[in-house]
Design an enzyme around this catalytic site. Structure first.
Site, mmCIF file in Angstrom:
data_model
loop_
_atom_site.group_PDB
_atom_site.id
_atom_site.type_symbol
_atom_site.label_atom_id
_atom_site.label_comp_id
_atom_site.label_asym_id
_atom_site.label_seq_id
_atom_site.Cartn_x
_atom_site.Cartn_y
_atom_site.Cartn_z
ATOM 1 C CB SER A 94 -0.931 -0.058 1.215
ATOM 2 O OG SER A 94 -1.929 0.909 1.134
ATOM 3 C CG ASP A 216 -7.003 -2.711 -3.597
ATOM 4 O OD1 ASP A 216 -7.696 -2.112 -2.731
ATOM 5 O OD2 ASP A 216 -5.762 -2.827 -3.533
ATOM 6 C CG HIS A 244 -5.532 -2.339 0.087
ATOM 7 N ND1 HIS A 244 -5.043 -1.917 -1.141
ATOM 8 C CD2 HIS A 244 -4.846 -1.639 1.030
ATOM 9 C CE1 HIS A 244 -4.109 -0.999 -0.938
ATOM 10 N NE2 HIS A 244 -3.957 -0.816 0.375
#
Lengths: 262, 550
Positions: A94, A216, A244
């Site tokens: 991320s 996602d 995610h």
């Protein structure tokens, strides 16, 4: 306090090449628990928490330093240099995928490979660029965070906040993993969701792998494809996994993709 | 449908919480009636949608970044506060529990999510938080108030102290005003007597009526003496009087005063003197001590308007460390002189202020309020102390403590001057250097000297006097003022003179003897002191005595 203590650094594994795992917004080094065992035999595994997350030194949190991703980038460089890392593998999830990009630009000698899981150089749509969120949505998030304690009963949040000497109060209500200080999480959210590192991508000279989940909400496939196009010579794998966090929801698939790349 | 299945279905559909089952990726498989009703959907409208898509944007982001990873890691999460978006666009505050259900192989079969309506609870929480914020703000304001309170008190105290200082200054000025007013009045009277007498003296001389001169001379001298006494009193009060301490036998002094005191007390007061045998000698200015004794006796008399008994008592006192500290004196041996009366006594608040200058309990015109403060000043300057012991309606004892002097007492010198002996004539060529910046004084002293047959050399300042001392001129005596212009005071001149002329005899004449200059009245050998104003006879006999080594 040393930089290693500050970041609750754990070094394990048996290998000469370092593999540094960087967690994203909302979690801590626990999120790598299903991935690390697959690499521990061949790599020197380095796990750490960003300041404000997990077992990091919360007193080291400086709102100014961490107002943008630059502060986090500087930390990664500092701790990697402390550990004498060169030509390692950086695995970032991320927002830490983008931190890895920034590290690669500023200290290219540290890493020979970047594994970017669910990266997003910009979360807010911008003309032709699709980030996945409208500007209004991100501001709704930030406004909501300013007036609410996300995640647990609000009445208890002040109790937790008011009893720093009794962290178990917070843990009982939330969880034993991914501990985050709600105030710091708010600021981290701001630093993350307002970031725009699109121009940094083209300057990455490190071999890179982009791992993209099929569905996602945080970083949609088109964002992953954008990153792939922008980083010269990067590889792109679209996982079957949804959500995610493929490292948690589909560790085998994630490991396989990583091994194929490495 | 069997009864128990129907029962379970009812329990599921109409439970007071929402139940949904979702597949591992989040798609809803099943939702109960309660949840569907809350959300404003038919039950089957929810199937196939993702749970996270029902959340507000903030909830969606937090779910993906925080709670989905959490569920995956620990298999459940509890009491997560989220916000759902209903079909009609309204928002529903909920608390969410989630738990993974796994098959025998450990694979996640589905996730059971339980949703509690938290609207009311969230409202309470909001109120609680507001109350808490209000309490915190109130506490912060209170802290702030406390901080400023301290500063405000400090400021008020400061102002109060400033005001008190100003008041004290004003009282002092008032006192000085009273004093100077009173003194100006007294002095004008005395000056009127002196100038008037001198004026008449001049007229009578002009008229050749020489036989009438004596009365004006006596009048002028009397007024001058009273003026001298007045300045002495003022100096005593300011503790700047030139004391001439001599070893003194207080018993002898009291005996000498006894007759005067008896006459002053009048017939209604019985006077008793108790003189301690073997009384220690004290080093004190005898004249001032007489003044003090008389003053105490007059106070005692005034405290006994209907008569009573006055007792004068002397004694030896050993003050140990504690007693001495109590009396603000160095420990050691003291001779005491106490005056007791059987009068009205004083209340504590009067005792406390008794030594304050101008404090008096006597009617206007009856007392200056300077008597006791003068005695106090004199006692302190002499290295001693005054104490008051008083009981209302029973009487008062005032005690003077004066340090013991190791040595024999001297006969009072004052007696000599008082006898008015014929001033002795000078021997051939005896020379006196007179240094004074005041020409009148220089002239008078010079005239007295020349009348006595001395040769006089005059100088107006220290350096000028020193040049003469450093010359070969014969100097038998240096008479000098203490306060001199030209950067050299009388004391420095005397010391410089003695450096070039060892054994040089010195007589200081001074209006008042500054402590620093005359070192508390203790003079070096060969040095003497005479305070202005002085009688010409006293000056003459003093000069002769010093020159002849008497």
């Amino acid at each position: 306090m040393s930089v290693l203590q500050r970041h609750n650094v754990h070094v394990s594994g048996s290998g000469s090449q370092a593999m540094v795992f960087a967690h994203g917004f909302g979690c801590d080094q626990n999120m790598w628990r299903f991935i690390v065992p697959a690499f521990a035999d061949h790599y020197r595994i380095v796990l750490f928490d960003h300041v404000g997350a997990g077992g990091s030194d919360l007193s080291a949190y400086d709102p100014e330093k961490y107002a943008t991703l630059d502060g986090y980038t500087a930390d990664v460089i500092e701790l990697c240099r402390e550990l004498g890392i060169r030509d390692g593998v950086f695995v970032g999830h991320s927002v830490s995928a983008m931190i890895g990009v920034l590290v690669a630009r500023r200290a290219p000698e540290l890493f020979a490979e970047l594994v970017l899981i669910g990266p997003s150089p910009r979360y807010i749509d911008d003309e032709d660029y699709v980030g996945g969120f409208s500007e209004g949505q991100i501001h709704e998030l930030l406004e909501f965070l300013d007036s609410n304690h996300m995640g647990w009963s609000q009445a208890m949040a002040p109790v937790i906040m008011g009893n720093p000497e009794r962290p178990e109060l917070g843990e009982e209500l939330t969880n034993s993993f991914c501990r985050t200080d709600p105030e710091i999480a708010k600021r981290f959210a701001r630093a993350t969701f307002l970031s725009d590192n699109r121009t940094d991508l083209a300057k990455v000279g490190t071999r890179s792998l982009i791992l993209q989940c099929s569905e996602d909400v945080i970083a949609p496939p088109c964002v992953g494809e954008y990153v792939h196009r922008a980083i010269p010579g990067s590889e792109f794998v679209l996982l079957n996994a949804t959500g995610h966090c493929p490292n948690l929801s589909a560790p085998e698939e994630t490991i396989a993709a990583m091994k194929a790349f490495l | 449908m069997p009864q128990d299945v129907e029962d379970l279905k009812d329990l599921f559909e109409n439970a007071p919480c929402g139940y949904i089952s979702v597949e591992p990726a989040g798609r809803i498989i099943k939702a109960n009636q309660t949840f569907a009703a809350w959300m404003g959907y038919e039950g089957n409208q929810l199937v196939g949608r993702r749970f996270q898509d029902l959340l507000s944007i903030a909830g969606k982001i937090y779910y993906e970044t925080h709670f989905a990873p959490l569920l995956r890691m620990q298999g459940f999460f509890n009491e997560v506060a989220l916000e759902l978006l209903c079909a009609n666009g309204s928002r529903l505050s909920v608390l969410v529990n989630a738990v993974e259900r796994r098959d025998d192989a450990g694979r996640v079969r589905f996730i059971r999510i339980t949703i509690f309506n938290a609207s009311d609870r969230r409202r309470y929480e909001q109120q609680l938080l507001e109350a808490r914020r209000a309490a915190e703000q109130a506490s912060a304001e209170l802290r702030e108030l406390n901080l400023t309170l301290e500063a405000r008190i400090e400021k008020a105290v400061q102002e109060r102290m400033t005001a008190e200082d100003a008041l004290r200054q004003a009282q002092k000025m008032e006192a000085v005003g009273q004093l100077t007013g009173g003194i100006a009045h007294d002095f004008n009277n005395l000056l009127a007597g002196i100038t008037g007498s001198l004026e008449l003296l001049r007229r009578r001389v002009a008229q050749g009526r020489l036989s009438e001169l004596e009365r004006y001379i006596v009048a002028a001298q009397g007024a001058s003496k009273r003026a001298a006494t007045l300045t002495h009193r003022l100096l005593a009060f300011s503790r700047r009087q030139a004391l001439d301490p001599k070893p003194t036998d207080m018993n002898g002094l009291v005996a000498g005063m006894e007759d005067l005191i008896r006459r002053t007390m009048g017939p209604a007061v019985v006077v008793e003197v108790v003189a301690a045998s073997g009384l220690w000698t004290t080093l004190v200015d005898a004249n001032q001590l007489e003044n003090a004794l008389l003053n105490l006796c007059i106070n005692a008399r005034d405290a006994m308007p209907d008569g009573g008994k006055l007792m004068i008592e002397t004694g030896n006192r050993w003050l140990d460390e504690r007693t001495a500290r109590d009396r603000d004196l160095p420990p050691g041996q003291y001779a005491s002189l106490c005056v007791s009366d059987t009068g009205t006594g004083m209340p504590p608040e009067v005792i406390e202020r008794a030594f304050d200058p101008f404090f008096t309990t006597k009617p206007i015109g009856k007392g200056t309020g300077l008597g006791l403060s003068m005695i106090y000043g004199f006692a302190r300057q002499s290295g001693g102390q005054v104490r008051i012991y008083s009981e209302l309606g029973r009487g008062t004892t005032m005690c003077l403590y004066l340090p013991r002097h190791f040595g024999e007492a001297e006969a009072a010198e004052a007696a000599e001057a008082a006898r008015g002996i014929e001033a002795p004539r000078a021997e051939q060529g005896e020379t006196v250097l007179v240094v004074d910046d005041e020409p009148t004084v220089r002239m008078l002293v010079t005239e007295v000297l020349e009348e006595l047959g001395y040769r006089a050399i005059e100088a107006a300042a220290g350096p000028e006097g020193l040049r003469i001392l450093q010359s070969n001129a014969r100097i038998d005596l240096l008479i000098t003022d203490v306060g001199l212009p030209g950067g050299m005071n009388g004391r420095q001149l005397a010391e410089a003179g003695q450096a070039v002329r060892p054994g040089l005899k010195v007589l200081f004449i001074t209006g008042y003897a500054e402590n620093a200059v005359i070192s508390h009245g203790h003079l070096e050998p060969g040095m003497h002191m005479l305070t202005k104003p002085f009688a010409m006879d006293a000056l003459a006999s003093r000069i002769k005595r010093i020159i002849t080594g008497g």
